[in-house]
Every structure is written in C-alpha cells, then in structure tokens.
Design a protein around this motif. Structure first.
Motif, mmCIF file in Angstrom:
data_model
loop_
_atom_site.group_PDB
_atom_site.id
_atom_site.type_symbol
_atom_site.label_atom_id
_atom_site.label_comp_id
_atom_site.label_asym_id
_atom_site.label_seq_id
_atom_site.Cartn_x
_atom_site.Cartn_y
_atom_site.Cartn_z
ATOM 1 N N PHE A 26 0.822 -1.212 0.000
ATOM 2 C CA PHE A 26 0.000 0.000 0.000
ATOM 3 C C PHE A 26 0.852 1.256 0.000
ATOM 4 C CE2 PHE A 26 -1.545 3.315 2.990
ATOM 5 C CZ PHE A 26 -2.407 3.957 2.102
ATOM 6 N N PHE A 27 1.774 1.363 0.954
ATOM 7 C CA PHE A 27 2.540 2.595 1.104
ATOM 8 C C PHE A 27 3.462 2.857 -0.098
ATOM 9 C CE2 PHE A 27 1.444 2.185 5.662
ATOM 10 C CZ PHE A 27 0.955 3.464 5.855
ATOM 11 N N VAL A 28 4.094 1.813 -0.626
ATOM 12 C CA VAL A 28 4.991 2.001 -1.762
ATOM 13 C C VAL A 28 4.213 2.404 -3.009
ATOM 14 C CG1 VAL A 28 6.578 0.851 -3.350
ATOM 15 C CG2 VAL A 28 6.800 0.482 -0.893
ATOM 16 N N SER A 29 3.123 1.683 -3.295
ATOM 17 C CA SER A 29 2.341 1.993 -4.490
ATOM 18 C C SER A 29 1.730 3.383 -4.398
ATOM 19 C CB SER A 29 1.237 0.947 -4.700
ATOM 20 O OG SER A 29 0.288 0.977 -3.647
ATOM 21 N N SER A 30 1.264 3.755 -3.210
ATOM 22 C CA SER A 30 0.653 5.073 -3.022
ATOM 23 C C SER A 30 1.683 6.188 -3.182
ATOM 24 C CB SER A 30 -0.006 5.160 -1.646
ATOM 25 O OG SER A 30 -1.031 4.199 -1.519
ATOM 26 N N SER A 31 2.875 5.955 -2.662
ATOM 27 C CA SER A 31 3.939 6.957 -2.787
ATOM 28 C C SER A 31 4.342 7.150 -4.236
ATOM 29 C CB SER A 31 5.160 6.541 -1.957
ATOM 30 O OG SER A 31 4.846 6.515 -0.575
ATOM 31 N N ASP A 95 -8.962 3.923 -2.304
ATOM 32 C CA ASP A 95 -9.229 5.356 -2.158
ATOM 33 C C ASP A 95 -8.040 6.191 -2.622
ATOM 34 O OD1 ASP A 95 -10.643 7.750 -1.092
ATOM 35 O OD2 ASP A 95 -8.989 7.746 0.333
ATOM 36 N N THR A 96 -6.838 5.785 -2.243
ATOM 37 C CA THR A 96 -5.643 6.547 -2.600
ATOM 38 C C THR A 96 -5.375 6.507 -4.099
ATOM 39 O OG1 THR A 96 -4.658 6.099 -0.432
ATOM 40 C CG2 THR A 96 -3.179 6.836 -2.173
ATOM 41 N N TRP A 97 -5.470 5.332 -4.695
ATOM 42 C CA TRP A 97 -5.255 5.224 -6.146
ATOM 43 C C TRP A 97 -6.302 6.053 -6.898
ATOM 44 C CZ3 TRP A 97 -3.435 -0.067 -8.461
ATOM 45 C CH2 TRP A 97 -2.281 -0.502 -7.775
ATOM 46 N N ALA A 98 -7.545 5.986 -6.429
ATOM 47 C CA ALA A 98 -8.606 6.751 -7.085
ATOM 48 C C ALA A 98 -8.327 8.250 -6.997
ATOM 49 C CB ALA A 98 -9.953 6.430 -6.450
ATOM 50 N N SER A 99 -7.857 8.690 -5.838
ATOM 51 C CA SER A 99 -7.582 10.110 -5.627
ATOM 52 C C SER A 99 -6.390 10.583 -6.449
ATOM 53 C CB SER A 99 -7.327 10.380 -4.141
ATOM 54 O OG SER A 99 -8.464 10.057 -3.369
ATOM 55 N N GLU A 100 -5.311 9.801 -6.423
ATOM 56 C CA GLU A 100 -4.083 10.211 -7.098
ATOM 57 C C GLU A 100 -4.213 10.231 -8.622
ATOM 58 O OE1 GLU A 100 -1.548 11.506 -5.833
ATOM 59 O OE2 GLU A 100 -1.728 11.028 -3.704
ATOM 60 N N ILE A 101 -4.971 9.292 -9.158
ATOM 61 C CA ILE A 101 -5.105 9.215 -10.612
ATOM 62 C C ILE A 101 -6.375 9.911 -11.103
ATOM 63 C CG2 ILE A 101 -5.246 7.667 -12.598
ATOM 64 C CD1 ILE A 101 -2.533 7.719 -11.200
ATOM 65 N N GLY A 102 -7.424 9.880 -10.278
ATOM 66 C CA GLY A 102 -8.687 10.499 -10.678
ATOM 67 C C GLY A 102 -8.567 11.983 -10.975
ATOM 68 N N VAL A 103 -7.674 12.670 -10.230
ATOM 69 C CA VAL A 103 -7.513 14.114 -10.441
ATOM 70 C C VAL A 103 -6.872 14.439 -11.787
ATOM 71 C CG1 VAL A 103 -7.380 14.627 -7.977
ATOM 72 C CG2 VAL A 103 -5.276 14.131 -9.248
ATOM 73 N N LEU A 104 -6.345 13.425 -12.471
ATOM 74 C CA LEU A 104 -5.727 13.634 -13.776
ATOM 75 C C LEU A 104 -6.730 13.479 -14.921
ATOM 76 C CD1 LEU A 104 -2.424 11.603 -13.201
ATOM 77 C CD2 LEU A 104 -2.761 14.076 -12.971
ATOM 78 N N SER A 105 -7.962 13.153 -14.566
ATOM 79 C CA SER A 105 -8.999 12.992 -15.588
ATOM 80 C C SER A 105 -9.217 14.309 -16.332
ATOM 81 C CB SER A 105 -10.312 12.545 -14.933
ATOM 82 O OG SER A 105 -11.351 12.494 -15.890
ATOM 83 N N LYS A 106 -9.423 14.223 -17.638
ATOM 84 C CA LYS A 106 -9.648 15.421 -18.444
ATOM 85 C C LYS A 106 -11.045 15.997 -18.214
ATOM 86 C CE LYS A 106 -6.371 14.099 -22.051
ATOM 87 N NZ LYS A 106 -6.163 13.791 -23.496
ATOM 88 N N ARG A 107 -11.934 15.165 -17.695
ATOM 89 C CA ARG A 107 -13.283 15.626 -17.378
ATOM 90 C C ARG A 107 -13.406 15.889 -15.884
ATOM 91 N NH1 ARG A 107 -17.556 11.882 -20.835
ATOM 92 N NH2 ARG A 107 -16.797 12.451 -22.923
ATOM 93 N N LYS A 108 -14.203 16.891 -15.530
ATOM 94 C CA LYS A 108 -14.415 17.175 -14.119
ATOM 95 C C LYS A 108 -15.193 16.035 -13.473
ATOM 96 C CE LYS A 108 -14.138 22.167 -13.539
ATOM 97 N NZ LYS A 108 -14.803 23.346 -12.954
#
Length: 237
Positions: A26-31, A95-108
């Motif tokens: 978890f910690f390594v992938s999230s970082s 939750d972390t993966w969704a947050s870290e990558i979701g913010v890169l979505s081209k759509r709001k």
C-alpha cells in the motif's frame, strides 16, 4: 531456544512478515502514484487539505485499523483477521489510487450524491478514471491477500472466497469514503484564494465553513470508511 520452541516462533514471524507485505504494498504503491504527473497535481494544493507527504494522522487514518487487527491476530490467528487486515488496506489503496489518478482525468468529476459537476480535487467527487483505479487498487491488495492466504492456510477455496470479499469490501470502502466526503466532510470558503477548499486555515486566517461538520476532515473520513468496511468483514463471514 530448542528446535521445538523455535519452530512456532519462526512460523508466527513469517505470518507477521505476510502482514508487512500488504502494508508495504500500500505505502509504496501510493507513494509512487503520488509522484506520477506531480506537476499536474500541484495546482490542487489550494483545495486539498493534505499534501503529498503523509503526516502522522494520515498514517493512522490509513493504517490504524490494520494495526489493531494485527495485534488481535497475535492472540487469535484466525484467517478472518488476515481478511480484515487485507480489507483495511484494500480500502486505503482503492481510495488513494482513485484520488491520485482520478484528479488527472480530463473531465471534471461529479458529486457522488447529486451527480453535479464538482471541482477537481474536492472530496466526494467520482470519475470514470478514478473509479477504475479504485477497482484496480482494491484488486491489487486482494491479489496479494490471496497469495498470502494460500501460503499461510493452504486452503485454495477459502483463499478465493476471502480474497473476493477483500476486493469487494475494499471497493465498497472507497465508495463509502466518497459518500462521507460528499455529505459530512467540512468544506470552507477562502476569501484570499476566492475558492472552496478543504483547508480550515489559510495563512493563519480561519476560512468560513460552508458545508459539512467542522471536525470531520479527510483523515476522519478515511478512518471511518476503513472501520466500516473492516467491520463488515465480521458480519459476512
């Protein structure tokens, strides 16, 4: 220490190492994901309460439940506690993966409750990209749990069933996190930045609470969704 005494001691420590693998994953992938396209995320600093570096409360919010389960496992080495441990980190990873990558979505993103467009980076928002990575994050931990469950308990059927629960409850926890973020998490208006933010204070000045409950921040939401999902483990098994 005699051979007879050393064997169970070594075996228990191998099990402890298995617990550590999930936590490290978890910690390594999230970082790593937090650093992915970091320059695109810097603009969200004015909105997000937390930055890239994890503080003590973030560690507790994401790993506190797992720590408690690991302590209980010391006294009762049932496979259900390995599952609950896996679920707790599946929630945090999803939750972390969704947050870290979701913010890169081209759509709001859209608000999970109202389905109306939401500012990128605000809690309670969901997107196709973020949801996809929530599923991937949960399946990542569930896959590790499956391997470790087979290694410890030598039961393929149980491993498949429990790992499926780990995946489903991990994703369920990410949804709960978004629901709590959209309904109860505090949001403020910052006059100086002229924007809605999750930050209670900006440059020493307290922002105006416009939504949610003041003491419910991102850490409380993360911890709550983790607790709820982990407790479900004991209701369904």
């Amino acid at each position: 220490m005699t051979y007879q005494g050393a064997t169970p001691y070594l075996f228990f420590n191998l099990r402890n190492f298995c617990f550590s693998i999930i936590m490290i994953a978890f910690f390594v992938s999230s970082s790593l994901l937090s650093k992915f396209k970091k320059i695109n995320k810097d603009k969200l600093e004015k909105i997000n309460e937390k930055g890239e570096n994890r503080d003590f409360m973030q560690v507790i919010a994401n790993g506190g439940v797992g720590l408690i389960v690991a302590i209980i496992y010391y006294f009762n080495q049932s496979s259900i506690y390995l599952l609950a441990y896996g679920v707790s980190f599946a929630v945090s990873t999803a939750d972390t993966w969704a947050s870290e990558i979701g913010v890169l979505s081209k759509r709001k993103p859209i608000n999970i409750l109202t389905l109306k467009p939401l500012e990128t980076g605000m809690s309670g928002g969901i997107s196709l990209l973020g949801t996809s990575f929530a599923l991937l994050g949960s399946s990542f931990i569930a896959s590790i749990h499956f391997i470790l469950n087979i290694f410890i308990y030598k039961d393929l059927k149980e491993g498949l069933i429990y790992s499926s629960y780990c995946f489903l409850l991990g994703f369920f926890g990410a949804i709960i996190d978004s629901l709590l973020g959209a309904s109860l998490q505090a949001q403020y208006y910052c006059d100086e930045l002229d924007t809605i933010t999750e930050k209670r204070v900006y440059k020493g000045k307290t922002n105006k609470l416009i939504k949610g409950i003041s003491f419910i921040n991102n850490d409380i939401v993360n911890l709550s969704s983790n607790i709820i999902s982990s407790l479900f483990t004991f209701l369904i098994i």
